[in-house]
Design an enzyme around this catalytic site. Structure first.
Site, PDB file in Angstrom:
ATOM      1  N   GLU A 175       0.825  -1.217   0.000  1.00 44.82           N
ATOM      2  CA  GLU A 175       0.000   0.000   0.000  1.00 44.82           C
ATOM      3  C   GLU A 175       0.861   1.270   0.000  1.00 44.82           C
ATOM      4  O   GLU A 175       0.546   2.241  -0.693  1.00 44.82           O
ATOM      5  CB  GLU A 175      -0.915  -0.041   1.227  1.00 44.82           C
ATOM      6  CG  GLU A 175      -2.116   0.859   1.102  1.00 44.82           C
ATOM      7  CD  GLU A 175      -3.187   0.523   2.143  1.00 44.82           C
ATOM      8  OE1 GLU A 175      -3.830  -0.527   2.018  1.00 44.82           O
ATOM      9  OE2 GLU A 175      -3.366   1.301   3.078  1.00 44.82           O
TER      10      GLU A 175
ATOM     11  N   GLU B 290       2.174   1.691  -3.409  1.00 47.06           N
ATOM     12  CA  GLU B 290       1.108   2.165  -4.301  1.00 47.06           C
ATOM     13  C   GLU B 290       0.849   3.662  -4.086  1.00 47.06           C
ATOM     14  O   GLU B 290       0.680   4.420  -5.050  1.00 47.06           O
ATOM     15  CB  GLU B 290      -0.172   1.358  -4.031  1.00 47.06           C
ATOM     16  CG  GLU B 290      -1.312   1.735  -4.953  1.00 47.06           C
ATOM     17  CD  GLU B 290      -2.627   1.053  -4.579  1.00 47.06           C
ATOM     18  OE1 GLU B 290      -2.664   0.230  -3.643  1.00 47.06           O
ATOM     19  OE2 GLU B 290      -3.640   1.383  -5.239  1.00 47.06           O
TER      20      GLU B 290
ATOM     21  N   CYS C 232      -8.612  -2.097   3.749  1.00 46.65           N
ATOM     22  CA  CYS C 232      -8.511  -3.317   4.571  1.00 46.65           C
ATOM     23  C   CYS C 232      -9.767  -3.597   5.377  1.00 46.65           C
ATOM     24  O   CYS C 232      -9.896  -4.660   5.970  1.00 46.65           O
ATOM     25  CB  CYS C 232      -7.295  -3.247   5.488  1.00 46.65           C
ATOM     26  SG  CYS C 232      -7.144  -1.688   6.319  1.00 46.65           S
TER      27      CYS C 232
ATOM     28  N   SER D 150      -7.325   1.756  -2.484  1.00 46.28           N
ATOM     29  CA  SER D 150      -6.069   1.056  -2.739  1.00 46.28           C
ATOM     30  C   SER D 150      -6.407  -0.304  -3.341  1.00 46.28           C
ATOM     31  O   SER D 150      -7.348  -0.960  -2.901  1.00 46.28           O
ATOM     32  CB  SER D 150      -5.313   0.863  -1.422  1.00 46.28           C
ATOM     33  OG  SER D 150      -4.335  -0.135  -1.597  1.00 46.28           O
TER      34      SER D 150
ATOM     35  N   LYS E 271     -15.802  -9.625   7.922  1.00 47.10           N
ATOM     36  CA  LYS E 271     -14.773 -10.481   7.301  1.00 47.10           C
ATOM     37  C   LYS E 271     -15.365 -11.806   6.815  1.00 47.10           C
ATOM     38  O   LYS E 271     -14.821 -12.442   5.928  1.00 47.10           O
ATOM     39  CB  LYS E 271     -13.632 -10.737   8.287  1.00 47.10           C
ATOM     40  CG  LYS E 271     -12.811  -9.499   8.608  1.00 47.10           C
ATOM     41  CD  LYS E 271     -11.707  -9.268   7.595  1.00 47.10           C
ATOM     42  CE  LYS E 271     -11.079  -7.893   7.768  1.00 47.10           C
ATOM     43  NZ  LYS E 271     -10.198  -7.522   6.654  1.00 47.10           N
TER      44      LYS E 271
ATOM     45  N   GLU F 153     -16.274 -10.814   3.470  1.00 44.53           N
ATOM     46  CA  GLU F 153     -15.115 -10.512   2.626  1.00 44.53           C
ATOM     47  C   GLU F 153     -14.489 -11.772   2.024  1.00 44.53           C
ATOM     48  O   GLU F 153     -14.090 -11.783   0.862  1.00 44.53           O
ATOM     49  CB  GLU F 153     -14.047  -9.765   3.441  1.00 44.53           C
ATOM     50  CG  GLU F 153     -12.833  -9.362   2.620  1.00 44.53           C
ATOM     51  CD  GLU F 153     -11.733  -8.715   3.463  1.00 44.53           C
ATOM     52  OE1 GLU F 153     -11.225  -9.361   4.393  1.00 44.53           O
ATOM     53  OE2 GLU F 153     -11.375  -7.561   3.180  1.00 44.53           O
TER      54      GLU F 153
ATOM     55  N   GLU G  16     -13.634 -11.169  -6.307  1.00 45.56           N
ATOM     56  CA  GLU G  16     -12.428 -10.434  -6.735  1.00 45.56           C
ATOM     57  C   GLU G  16     -11.397 -10.262  -5.619  1.00 45.56           C
ATOM     58  O   GLU G  16     -10.344  -9.689  -5.837  1.00 45.56           O
ATOM     59  CB  GLU G  16     -12.779  -9.084  -7.385  1.00 45.56           C
ATOM     60  CG  GLU G  16     -13.559  -8.115  -6.532  1.00 45.56           C
ATOM     61  CD  GLU G  16     -15.072  -8.248  -6.740  1.00 45.56           C
ATOM     62  OE1 GLU G  16     -15.564  -9.385  -6.914  1.00 45.56           O
ATOM     63  OE2 GLU G  16     -15.755  -7.208  -6.713  1.00 45.56           O
TER      64      GLU G  16
ATOM     65  N   CYS H  31     -10.900  -1.687  14.556  1.00 43.15           N
ATOM     66  CA  CYS H  31     -11.226  -3.094  14.824  1.00 43.15           C
ATOM     67  C   CYS H  31     -11.193  -3.440  16.312  1.00 43.15           C
ATOM     68  O   CYS H  31     -11.817  -4.425  16.718  1.00 43.15           O
ATOM     69  CB  CYS H  31     -10.253  -4.011  14.091  1.00 43.15           C
ATOM     70  SG  CYS H  31     -10.121  -3.641  12.355  1.00 43.15           S
TER      71      CYS H  31
HETATM   72 FE1  SF4 Z   1     -13.872  -2.788   9.570  1.00 52.26          FE
HETATM   73 FE2  SF4 Z   1     -15.037  -3.096  11.927  1.00 52.26          FE
HETATM   74 FE3  SF4 Z   1     -14.285  -5.232  10.538  1.00 52.26          FE
HETATM   75 FE4  SF4 Z   1     -12.418  -3.649  11.636  1.00 52.26          FE
HETATM   76  S1  SF4 Z   1     -13.927  -4.866  12.727  1.00 52.26           S
HETATM   77  S2  SF4 Z   1     -12.394  -4.492   9.524  1.00 52.26           S
HETATM   78  S3  SF4 Z   1     -13.382  -1.629  11.449  1.00 52.26           S
HETATM   79  S4  SF4 Z   1     -15.874  -3.753   9.914  1.00 52.26           S
END
Ligand code: SF4
Length: 394
Positions: free
Chosen positions: A98, A101, A119, A139, A178, A181, A186, A324
Site C-alpha cells: 500500500e 502504491e 482493509c 487502494s 470479514k 469478505e 475479486e 477493529c
Molecule cells: Fe472494519 Fe469493523 Fe471489521 Fe475492523 S472490525 S475491519 S473496522 S468492519
C-alpha cells in the site's frame, strides 16, 4: 421482504455489539472449524488478527495480565489447530504494497487521489454501495486477511510440501464483515484464500466448549514462517494505525532512512472518533492525511471531499468506531464502549516490540526474496491486489 444483503448493510456488526436487548447475533461457523480439526486429512492453518489479542480472553474469566498474545497462540493450539500464524505478518505485507502504491499514485499520477485504505470490508462495502464513483480511489491492495490466505495456500504450502487443497484456511477476526469478505470473488487469488472466518466471540466459545483453561496455558510462539509481525502491524487494529504504519514505511521508501518510530503519532485516534487530519512532510513534500472511523463520520468526510471542502492525499477509513479494537465481532460488554482501552493495549504492544517498521519484518523480506520479488511485482499483483469492478455487490 429484503434479505440483509439487499438492504445496503455493511455487515460491520455494530448492531450486534450494541443491541440493547441482545436480540442480534452473527452466523456461527464454529462447527466448520471443529470438523476441519477432526478431519485427519485436513491441515488447519489459522491466522489471528491484531485486535483479537486485545479481547480474546475477556469472556473466559482470565486475568488481564495473563491474557497475553502467546497464551492466545497456546489456546488455538489447545483446540487442535496445526499452524497458528499472526495476521500482523500480513498487515506488514499490506503496508509494503500500500505504501508503494501511494508513492506511485502521488509521484506518477497514475490513479486518482486521495487513496483510500481498503482493509476494512465494512467500509469497502459501504463505499461500493453508496459512493461507487469513488471505487477507483480505493487502494488495490487486498486486506491482510485475504493476503494472508493467498500466501498460505501458495508460498507456505509450497515451502512445506502441503497440497493447498488439503489446507483449511481459518481466520480469527474482531469482525463480522470479514465473513462476507472471504467470499467476495475479486478478493480471492486462489480457489479460496480464506475458508472460514471466526469472530473473537466464536473463538472464545470454542475454547469454552473444549474447557480450555486460558490461565493455565503455557506461553507459545506463533509458528514460522508467517508468524512474525511488527509493531506497525499490530496497530492496524486501532483507528489511525494503518495510516501510521504506512507513513513509517513510506518515509523509508522515499528517503532510504527510518524516521523515529513515533514520528507520525499525530494521526492516532481522536477520543471522539471524529475526523482526524494531519499534514506530514517527507523530503520536502507535504502529504495531507485524514483518518476516520464510524460510518456516520465517514459519510461526512466523503461529502466534504466530494464538495471540494476538503482535499487529501491519503485517507484511512474504519467502519467501526475506534477501528477493529471495537469491532463487531469482539466480545460484548453490555453498556460499556471498550474500543479505546483495547486500542491502547495495541499501542502498548507496538511500543514494546523490537520491530516497529513493516519493511524490517524478516519474514516479509524473505517472502519477497524467495517468492514475490518486490512490492507491486507481477506476482504481488496476482496474489495481493484486486481490481474493483463495477457490479452489483449484494
Ligand atoms: Fe472494519 Fe469493523 Fe471489521 Fe475492523 S472490525 S475491519 S473496522 S468492519
Amino acid at each position: 421482504g429484503l434479505g440483509i444483503s439487499e438492504a445496503g448493510c455493511a455487515f460491520c456488526g455494530q448492531c450486534i455489539t450494541h443491541c440493547p436487548t441482545g436480540a442480534l447475533s452473527a452466523r456461527d461457523d464454529t462447527d466448520r472449524v471443529f470438523d476441519a480439526i477432526e478431519d485427519s486429512e485436513t491441515v488447519t492453518v489459522m491466522q489471528i488478527a491484531p485486535a483479537v489479542r486485545s479481547a480474546w480472553a475477556d469472556a473466559l474469566g482470565c486475568a488481564d495480565e495473563l491474557a497475553t498474545e502467546k497464551r492466545m497462540v497456546a489456546a488455538a493450539k489447545a483446540l487442535g489447530i496445526d499452524y497458528v500464524f499472526d495476521t500482523n505478518f500480513a498487515a506488514d505485507l499490506t503496508i509494503m504494497e500500500e505504501a508503494s502504491e501511494l508513492i506511485k499514485r502521488i509521484t506518477k499520477g497514475n490513479a486518482p487521489t486521495p487513496m483510500f485504505t481498503s482493509c476494512c470490508p465494512g467500509w469497502v462495502r459501504y463505499m461500493r454501495l453508496s459512493y461507487p464513483e469513488l471505487a477507483c480511489n480505493l487502494s488495490s491492495a487486498k486486506s491482510p486477511q485475504q493476503m494472508f490466505g493467498a500466501v498460505a495456500k501458495t508460498y507456505f504450502a509450497e515451502k512445506m510440501g502441503i497440497d493447498p487443497k488439503k489446507i483449511c484456511s481459518i481466520s480469527v477476526m474482531p469482525c463480522s464483515s470479514k465473513k462476507y469478505e472471504c467470499d467476495v470473488p475479486e478478493l480471492n487469488s486462489t480457489d479460496k484464500d480464506v475458508d472460514v472466518v471466526l469472530t473473537t466471540r466464536e473463538f472464545s466459545r470454542m475454547l469454552k466448549a473444549n474447557h480450555v483453561n486460558a490461565e493455565a496455558l503455557s506461553e507459545t510462539e506463533f509458528d514460522s514462517p508467517l508468524g512474525t509481525g511488527s509493531g506497525a502491524g499490530v496497530i492496524f487494529g486501532a483507528t489511525g494505525g494503518v495510516m501510521e504504519a504506512a507513513l513509517r514505511t513510506a518515509h523509508y521508501l522515499i528517503t532510504g532512512k527510518n524516521a523515529d518510530a513515533d514520528a507520525f503519532k499525530t494521526v492516532r485516534r481522536a477520543d471522539d472518533y471524529g475526523i482526524r487530519e494531519a499534514e506530514v512532510t517527507i523530503n520536502g513534500k507535504t502529504l495531507r492525511a485524514a483518518v476516520v472511523s464510524g460510518l456516520a463520520n465517514t459519510k461526512a468526510l466523503l461529502d466534504n471531499i466530494k464538495s471540494g471542502r476538503a482535499s487529501y492525499d491519503f485517507v484511512e477509513v474504519m467502519a467501526c468506531p475506534g477501528g477493529c479494537a471495537g469491532g463487531g465481532g469482539q466480545p460484548i460488554t453490555d453498556g460499556v464502549e471498550l474500543s479505546l482501552c483495547r486500542g491502547e493495549k495495541l499501542y502498548a504492544l507496538d511500543s514494546k516490540n523490537a520491530l516497529r517498521f513493516s519493511h524490517e519484518n524478516p519474514d516479509v523480506k524473505a517472502l519477497y526474496t524467495e517468492f514475490l520479488e518486490a512490492p507491486l511485482s507481477h506476482k504481488a499483483h496476482e496474489l495481493l491486489h484486486t481490481t474493483y469492478v463495477k457490479r452489483s455487490i449484494n
